[in-house]
Write an enzyme that holds these catalytic residues in place. Sequence first.
Site, PDB file in Angstrom:
ATOM      1  CB  SER A 149      -0.965  -0.029   1.180  1.00 16.33           C
ATOM      2  OG  SER A 149      -1.997   0.916   1.018  1.00 16.33           O
ATOM      3  CG  ASP A 171      -6.259  -2.807  -4.063  1.00 17.53           C
ATOM      4  OD1 ASP A 171      -7.085  -2.161  -3.391  1.00 17.53           O
ATOM      5  OD2 ASP A 171      -5.037  -2.810  -3.813  1.00 17.53           O
ATOM      6  CG  HIS A 215      -5.298  -2.607  -0.318  1.00 17.00           C
ATOM      7  ND1 HIS A 215      -4.663  -1.930  -1.340  1.00 17.00           N
ATOM      8  CD2 HIS A 215      -4.863  -2.024   0.828  1.00 17.00           C
ATOM      9  CE1 HIS A 215      -3.889  -0.992  -0.828  1.00 17.00           C
ATOM     10  NE2 HIS A 215      -3.981  -1.032   0.483  1.00 17.00           N
TER      11      HIS A 215
END
Length: 662
Positions: A485, A572, A604
């Site tokens: 991320s 995601d 994600h």
Amino acid sequence: MTATELAATAKPIEDFALIPRDHLFGNPTKAAGRISPDGKYLSWLAPSNDVLNVWMAPADNPDAAKVMTTATDRPIRQYFWSPDSKSLLYVQDKGGDENFLLYGIDIATGEETTLTPFENTRVTIIGGSESIRDKILVGLNNRNATFHDVHMLDLNTGELELVYENNSYAGFMADDTLTLRMAMRQNATGGTDYFRVVDGEVEAEPFSATGMEDSLTTNPAGYTTDGSTLYWLDSRGRNTAALYAEDVTTGERTLIAENDKADIGGTIRDPKTGVVEAYSVNYLKTEWTATDPEIKASLDFLDGQLEGEFGISSRTDDDMTWIVWNDPMTSPSSTYIYDRTAGTLTPFYTTRPELEGAPLQPMYPVEITSRDGLTLPSYLTLPPGSDADGDGRPESAVPMVLLVHGGPWARDSYGFSSMVQWLANRGYAVLQTNFRGSTGFGKDFINAGNKQWGLKMHDDLIDATDWAIAEGITSADQVAIMGGSYGGYATLAGLAFTPEKFACGVDIVGPSNLETLLETIPPYWAPIVKMFHERMGDPNTEEGLELLKAASPLYKADEITKPLLILQGANDPRVKQAESDQIVSAMKEAGIPVTYVLYPDEGHGFAKPNNNIAFTAVSENFLGTCLGGRSEPIGDTVASSTAQILEGVEHARGLQDALGDE
């Protein structure tokens, strides 16, 4: 003993067992242990047909366990008991799309019900009750993807009753009668306005508000059961968030707890009254302080019985039985049943018993000073055998992975991490640095990161790397950068903006273009988008758009010179697949090698163990190619997963051969 003599006492890493990937990233034996509110049943997550499901057993006969759910593909990772102890509840999405629905299982009949039977909907839990045991308040965005309408859910009949149609607010808070008491909405500064809800109507003017500078460090923390007291974690007029009790009638506030280095974190509250009985502070490690003498006695007892960190994961209504987790760090975590009346601590399970005797490594909290004087709370983990005298420094330099946390409005903490242990076991020092923008250390530390993506936030990571080199932990040509991320973004930024600093990088679901990242946020993040604009850059202004583009690695992809591995989930909702596609395309156009792995059934991050194991198999062989660390052969791990190697199969040792064996 001289440094040379000490170095001679260090053991080669080959003397230590290579921990199998599936021991760290496969299914746990058991996890997430809980006890029903009435104390009659124990529950936990464990594999059924190799997929994590919810199990249950009578508390007085744990061996009489039975599986309660029937997940066959995606593991169940979040579940909880209904307040009336009649059902087990869990949330599940599809393929990582984060549209979580709520499911319930009647423990008497085993019947499972989809309690929120809607498509493209994300459920949120707004409130539960001590006095109303068969209902909860939930938020559903099935009518409008941006806003969650409030519904009363009858857990036993499945009936949903609309309580409030929401066209404006980011969140709500209810009291013990499941009556809405507060609504929250972002204001023009990027802070939050708090509104009273009276007789089902939201008042026109806020009764309290924050500016953007306090938006991540100030939050209401719930009402007492009688509704007379509202707790706040609040940084207004100060730096770190303190714990306050506010009299709802008079507005008078009482300071309960504060700390000058870190925000007040979690609390322990009386299950019946909702009154705070203890609070925690997590600077380098978590420390609990009890305000209730009986809770203090129990915490002191647990501290005397357990090594390392511990915490309470579940409690009965009468508060006489606790489920307690324990993380000793250098042995696998365990969970216990604590009978407060009898004063006994009974083993419940060990999460990963296969790690017993494995060379798990200690984590050393360290403070690193940035170039402009900020203290960066950090954690260092070393490869087995490298630290002969146990002082938290290797006797000679070793390869290092700078492991960057996501968020960025999150933090690294002390405690067992499968990823950290895996990297250390492969021969790398692992440095985790809380850079400006990380949470938990006061608002000044967070706000020092405002509009500093790729700038001072990146400088902090460079400063931490330089500290490790200066300390002799690693050498300048032996550092990889890795993260998920925001950590994936930091990896791309590291290779694009400082191309000579890192030997290679591993980007997991990281954004490459901050402009397109903000254009494609999930719809339910729209009510808080002003915070992103204030903290990153506003794409609606010329200055903000210029800032976002300058901080986007995509536009400097042609300056990347070191090996890069990119891993992405196709579903995601936060960092879309296009974020990885576009930088891979730019690198290919520039003739720069890149390895790109796509997971069509993940979002994600990677939930399925076979996909996690494939990720680690490719990553450790990629890092081994770059830094020379050890690894298990890839074998059939990629073939047994859904991973698609779209680019660069030749850049991780053994990957081409492994795929050739499919």
